[in-house]
Design an enzyme around this catalytic site. Sequence first.
Site, PDB file in Angstrom:
ATOM      1  N   GLN A   1       1.070  -1.264  -0.030  1.00 26.64           N
ATOM      2  CA  GLN A   1       0.357  -0.243  -0.438  1.00 26.64           C
ATOM      3  C   GLN A   1       0.882   1.385   0.000  1.00 26.64           C
ATOM      4  O   GLN A   1       1.444   1.289   1.232  1.00 26.64           O
ATOM      5  CB  GLN A   1      -0.902  -0.050   0.996  1.00 26.64           C
ATOM      6  CG  GLN A   1      -2.085   1.188   2.017  1.00 26.64           C
ATOM      7  CD  GLN A   1      -1.695   1.430   2.602  1.00 26.64           C
ATOM      8  OE1 GLN A   1      -1.815   0.525   4.151  1.00 26.64           O
ATOM      9  NE2 GLN A   1      -3.028   2.217   3.521  1.00 26.64           N
TER      10      GLN A   1
ATOM     11  N   SER B   1       2.014   6.752   2.465  1.00 31.48           N
ATOM     12  CA  SER B   1       2.221   7.677   3.480  1.00 31.48           C
ATOM     13  C   SER B   1       3.366   8.174   2.519  1.00 31.48           C
ATOM     14  O   SER B   1       4.380   7.112   2.127  1.00 31.48           O
ATOM     15  CB  SER B   1       2.644   7.441   4.867  1.00 31.48           C
ATOM     16  OG  SER B   1       0.997   6.216   5.702  1.00 31.48           O
TER      17      SER B   1
ATOM     18  N   SER C   1       4.782  -1.407   3.499  1.00 29.38           N
ATOM     19  CA  SER C   1       5.405  -2.204   4.372  1.00 29.38           C
ATOM     20  C   SER C   1       5.728  -3.330   3.249  1.00 29.38           C
ATOM     21  O   SER C   1       4.050  -3.601   2.017  1.00 29.38           O
ATOM     22  CB  SER C   1       3.757  -2.459   5.512  1.00 29.38           C
ATOM     23  OG  SER C   1       4.013  -1.548   6.169  1.00 29.38           O
TER      24      SER C   1
ATOM     25  N   GLU D   1      -8.447  -1.666   6.003  1.00 22.14           N
ATOM     26  CA  GLU D   1      -7.443  -1.530   6.902  1.00 22.14           C
ATOM     27  C   GLU D   1      -7.447  -1.615   8.468  1.00 22.14           C
ATOM     28  O   GLU D   1      -7.365  -2.399   9.512  1.00 22.14           O
ATOM     29  CB  GLU D   1      -6.064  -0.178   6.523  1.00 22.14           C
ATOM     30  CG  GLU D   1      -5.328  -0.116   6.757  1.00 22.14           C
ATOM     31  CD  GLU D   1      -3.569   0.518   6.643  1.00 22.14           C
ATOM     32  OE1 GLU D   1      -4.425   1.637   6.240  1.00 22.14           O
ATOM     33  OE2 GLU D   1      -2.582   0.186   6.971  1.00 22.14           O
TER      34      GLU D   1
ATOM     35  N   GLU E   1      -5.620   8.352  17.714  1.00 24.33           N
ATOM     36  CA  GLU E   1      -5.623   9.507  17.527  1.00 24.33           C
ATOM     37  C   GLU E   1      -6.517  10.439  16.683  1.00 24.33           C
ATOM     38  O   GLU E   1      -7.445  10.242  17.103  1.00 24.33           O
ATOM     39  CB  GLU E   1      -4.566  11.064  17.820  1.00 24.33           C
ATOM     40  CG  GLU E   1      -3.859  11.351  18.944  1.00 24.33           C
ATOM     41  CD  GLU E   1      -3.130   9.353  18.981  1.00 24.33           C
ATOM     42  OE1 GLU E   1      -2.596   9.149  18.153  1.00 24.33           O
ATOM     43  OE2 GLU E   1      -2.394   9.283  20.912  1.00 24.33           O
TER      44      GLU E   1
HETATM   45  C1  LIG Z   1       5.033  -0.402  11.345  1.00 22.33           C
HETATM   46  C2  LIG Z   1       4.298   0.684  10.515  1.00 22.33           C
HETATM   47  C3  LIG Z   1       3.844  -0.590   9.276  1.00 22.33           C
HETATM   48  C4  LIG Z   1       3.686   1.290   8.089  1.00 22.33           C
HETATM   49  N1  LIG Z   1       2.761   0.626   6.555  1.00 22.33           N
HETATM   50  C5  LIG Z   1       2.276   1.477   5.467  1.00 22.33           C
HETATM   51  C6  LIG Z   1       2.422   0.609   4.620  1.00 22.33           C
HETATM   52  O1  LIG Z   1       2.338  -0.692   3.977  1.00 22.33           O
HETATM   53  N2  LIG Z   1       1.774   1.858   3.745  1.00 22.33           N
HETATM   54  C7  LIG Z   1       1.150   2.844   3.879  1.00 22.33           C
HETATM   55  O2  LIG Z   1       0.698   3.803   3.202  1.00 22.33           O
HETATM   56  N3  LIG Z   1       2.090   4.103   5.425  1.00 22.33           N
HETATM   57  C8  LIG Z   1       2.405   2.582   6.553  1.00 22.33           C
HETATM   58  N4  LIG Z   1       2.618   3.052   7.532  1.00 22.33           N
HETATM   59  C9  LIG Z   1       2.334   4.515   8.084  1.00 22.33           C
HETATM   60  C10 LIG Z   1       1.579   5.106   7.948  1.00 22.33           C
HETATM   61  O3  LIG Z   1       0.308   4.438   7.979  1.00 22.33           O
HETATM   62  C11 LIG Z   1       2.305   6.858   9.047  1.00 22.33           C
HETATM   63  O4  LIG Z   1       2.896   6.545  10.471  1.00 22.33           O
HETATM   64  C12 LIG Z   1       0.803   6.970  10.335  1.00 22.33           C
HETATM   65  O5  LIG Z   1      -0.407   7.108   9.088  1.00 22.33           O
HETATM   66  C13 LIG Z   1       0.792   8.206  11.033  1.00 22.33           C
HETATM   67  O6  LIG Z   1       1.521   9.251   9.909  1.00 22.33           O
HETATM   68  P1  LIG Z   1       2.430  10.109   9.917  1.00 22.33           P
HETATM   69  O7  LIG Z   1       3.426   8.784  10.999  1.00 22.33           O
HETATM   70  O8  LIG Z   1       3.688  10.892   9.593  1.00 22.33           O
HETATM   71  O9  LIG Z   1       2.470  10.666  12.199  1.00 22.33           O
HETATM   72  P2  LIG Z   1       1.688  12.037  12.221  1.00 22.33           P
HETATM   73  O10 LIG Z   1       0.397  11.654  11.070  1.00 22.33           O
HETATM   74  O11 LIG Z   1       3.031  12.463  12.102  1.00 22.33           O
HETATM   75  O12 LIG Z   1       1.618  11.643  13.726  1.00 22.33           O
HETATM   76  C14 LIG Z   1       2.568  12.449  14.397  1.00 22.33           C
HETATM   77  C15 LIG Z   1       1.643  12.481  15.683  1.00 22.33           C
HETATM   78  O13 LIG Z   1       0.810  13.534  15.483  1.00 22.33           O
HETATM   79  C16 LIG Z   1      -0.653  13.021  15.948  1.00 22.33           C
HETATM   80  N5  LIG Z   1      -1.872  13.952  15.113  1.00 22.33           N
HETATM   81  C17 LIG Z   1      -1.604  13.906  14.190  1.00 22.33           C
HETATM   82  N6  LIG Z   1      -2.466  14.637  13.329  1.00 22.33           N
HETATM   83  C18 LIG Z   1      -3.478  14.337  14.522  1.00 22.33           C
HETATM   84  C19 LIG Z   1      -4.928  15.478  14.064  1.00 22.33           C
HETATM   85  N7  LIG Z   1      -5.618  15.592  12.890  1.00 22.33           N
HETATM   86  N8  LIG Z   1      -5.099  14.974  15.695  1.00 22.33           N
HETATM   87  C20 LIG Z   1      -5.069  14.673  16.409  1.00 22.33           C
HETATM   88  N9  LIG Z   1      -3.746  13.827  16.460  1.00 22.33           N
HETATM   89  C21 LIG Z   1      -3.244  14.231  15.056  1.00 22.33           C
HETATM   90  C22 LIG Z   1      -0.482  11.432  15.772  1.00 22.33           C
HETATM   91  O14 LIG Z   1      -1.512  10.537  15.779  1.00 22.33           O
HETATM   92  C23 LIG Z   1       0.672  11.181  16.385  1.00 22.33           C
HETATM   93  O15 LIG Z   1       0.519  11.234  17.531  1.00 22.33           O
HETATM   94  C24 LIG Z   1       2.984   2.364   8.551  1.00 22.33           C
HETATM   95  C25 LIG Z   1       3.581   2.735   9.901  1.00 22.33           C
HETATM   96  C26 LIG Z   1       4.164   1.603  10.708  1.00 22.33           C
HETATM   97  C27 LIG Z   1       4.197   2.275  11.898  1.00 22.33           C
END
Ligand SMILES: Cc1cc2nc3c(=O)[nH]c(=O)nc-3n(C[C@H](O)[C@H](O)[C@H](O)COP(=O)(O)OP(=O)(O)OC[C@H]3O[C@@H](n4cnc5c(N)ncnc54)[C@H](O)[C@@H]3O)c2cc1C
Lengths: 398, 388
Positions: free
Chosen positions: A114, A117, A149, A232, A368
Amino acid sequence: MSRTVTAAGLTTLVDDLLRSHPPAATDPHEFLGARFDAGLAWVWAGPGDGGLGADPALQPLIEQRLAAAGAPAPFRYNPIGIGMTGPTLLTHGTPEQRGAYLRPLFAGTEIWSQLFSEPGAGSDVAGLATRARRDGDEWIVDGQKVWTSYAHIARRGLLIARTDPDVPKHAGLTAFVVDLTAPGVEVRPLRQLTGEAEFNEVFFTAARIPDTQRLGPVGAGWRVATTTLMNERVSLGGGLSGGVDPGAALLAAYQEAADRGDGNPVRRDQAIRLWIEANVNALTAARAAAGGNRGRPGPEGSVLKLAGAEHSRRAAAYLVDLMGPAGTLIPDYRMTRPGLPLGGGGPRDTAAAFLRSRANTIEGGTSEILRNILGERVLGLPGDIRVDKDVSWRDIPR
Amino acid sequence: MSLVFSDEQEELRRTVRSFLEHASPESEVRRLMESDDGYDPAIWRQMATQLGLQGLHVPEEYGGAGFGYVELGIVLEEMGARLLCAPFLASAVLATGALLAVDDALARKELLPGLVSGTTIGTLAFAGPTGRPEPAGSGGLGPQGGTGAEGGHHGLLAARAASGYTLRGTRHFVLDGALADLILVTAWAEGGLSLFAVPGDAAGLTRSRLPVMDLTRKQADLTFSDTPARLIGAEGDAGPVIDQVLRLACVALANESAGGARTVLEQAVRHAKDRLQFGRPIGSFQAVKHRCADMLVAVEGSKSVAYHAAQVAAAGDSDRLARAASMAKAYVGEAYFSAAADNIQIHGGIGFTWEHSAHLYFKRAKTSELLFGDPVHHRGLLADRLRV
Ligand SMILES: Cc1cc2nc3c(=O)[nH]c(=O)nc-3n(C[C@H](O)[C@H](O)[C@H](O)COP(=O)(O)OP(=O)(O)OC[C@H]3O[C@@H](n4cnc5c(N)ncnc54)[C@H](O)[C@@H]3O)c2cc1C
């Protein structure tokens, strides 16, 4: 074909499948392919797509019967494909696309990932920057995805890219099926705090995608992405337990601690509390599945994802606590790139599982974000103040 | 086994819901909770004659409708959602359940039809001063057996009389005990803990209303002074009967509480949408929104586990029932209480007023959490049963 497929009829079909392909003596991929051909992959889908046009509430029956017979679980062979991109293809794919992709996806012969991100777009995935530009009957893609992933073993990916930067962010996205082995696509490992690299960075440099691999209309990428994300959440929320006690490991761990003299009433109470949580979540999953709605799960899936993630994190921490200092030892932090199927190697090391559990409340939407979704889409509470709402994507600060 | 309801069951839910809309509006809840008996006899009659609720789960040979616990659970959920003030738990669940569980066909034939038709209100008096049932475990514990009054057990003692028995002692926290026409009561006889029937107006019976925190469900202490009583079943039969009835009561209460939890979530969400502060609805603040989301998770979990328990109760396997009942009681007890508490918090000052109904649910939730064994007690039972 219609909804006249009955439970009894399905049972017969399942038993026929088990007879013609005894799980113990059949290659798992072959078994899954035969299951697809029998229309038992997702019964609510149409004939040819791995279904029978049956009532989705009948699906759990199939899963249970197959699990009891020791049949391979498709999710383990292609987690992203089964959990997310398969249902998305069923909803948005053309007949040609469904015909080309679904069977190898279900059989686990083509692993999917997928590609949503990006470094600048996680929770706010609609803000993503990977560009796709039209060039005749092809698209040229440039940009970077992250945390992808299984991209290192995947043949295909579901890509969301920006096709129009001059409209508000949700309106300028388009979905594509991308061949991850094509020129211009580079997959690099990205190491996790567990030491291994289950996810990756994926770079696109003038990668070409035929327009026939576009999924849904141009500009409809957000609708496609939403289908994927909702599936998902259901899929990550912890699936059906298939009659197995989902809290058994917790009880066994407490018993082991008690047997070596580390039992006490507080830990015993905690074990049962977590056992109850695990069972309640499995019941909610069963309830959601029985009320199933043809690969278009409602936002209720977010209840499961939130409850499941919070629970698994608590449970993993509890198991470490039970072990005391021994729970803080870990075999190694070797950099590996895990393959599939999932969970083949017996029980995971306690400390490693504890570390991995920290991702549960991040991947597939953070807790969140899920609370926002539950609050706004299920309960209808007003949205947060949106500074990027009616602004064209190009003008949003990033 | 499926956790979704059939069309007929959904129809039952709609019927009961619309009935309760007029039968139990907040104004009625408030009127009845201030009264001594805490119920409306006319509504109680309608429940029996128009809807057949009291006998929904009772076999047809006793005048019931012959449905099971799934249907009863639906009814209880709707009652809990509306805080219906009526002796339903006492009469339809406890007393009726005891008669259905005990091996006494004659008593069933004589006593059940009145409970089903609503002309008799029953209850079950089983609790000692701690609120727990007395352990019947070691059998044969008569008045001299060491676990009676002399043994420090504050037991209720049964003595054989010329015809039948007489009872002496006290039972505590009896649901609708001051109002019931038919009191089924456990007492220690020569043969062990036994079940007796006593009419509400029996000689030597003193009923003291308890000053309950939850005014919507009345309780009383019952003191028996040489009160004549009729043995139901055989001497020594009461232990397993009480075990079974309390499991069913836990299932019933879990379903009722799931309904209450549903209502407090609705209240909280409505307020979070309507109340403006800082120029915005408070529900747009994440501290409030996320609290509502967590309440939703608790409500959905409560429904799942309560529906499951009702199905297990309907299927009738006692070991599975023991597990499902304790699991539901422990989970929903805590979930309802925390949702009811969150509802007050989200309402702010208004939520702390007598006028607002948030406190009615809060009090019902806390009382229900502790009734028939608190969550810690039930987790302990589960641990024993799961052999850890
Ligand atoms: C093990 C693992 C596998 C993954 N696999 C995939 C994959 O296969 N494909 C893919 O596309 N992605 C994948 N991801 C990515 C995952 O979807 C993102 O990490 C996730 O959506 C969070 O985005 P970010 O890391 O940019 O954090 P951010 O969006 O920067 O968030 C940081 C913090 O801010 C908080 N926050 C952000 N916006 C808000 C809001 N509006 N209100 C309240 N709090 C908020 C969040 O809750 C978090 O605590 C994977 C992640 C992990 C850890």
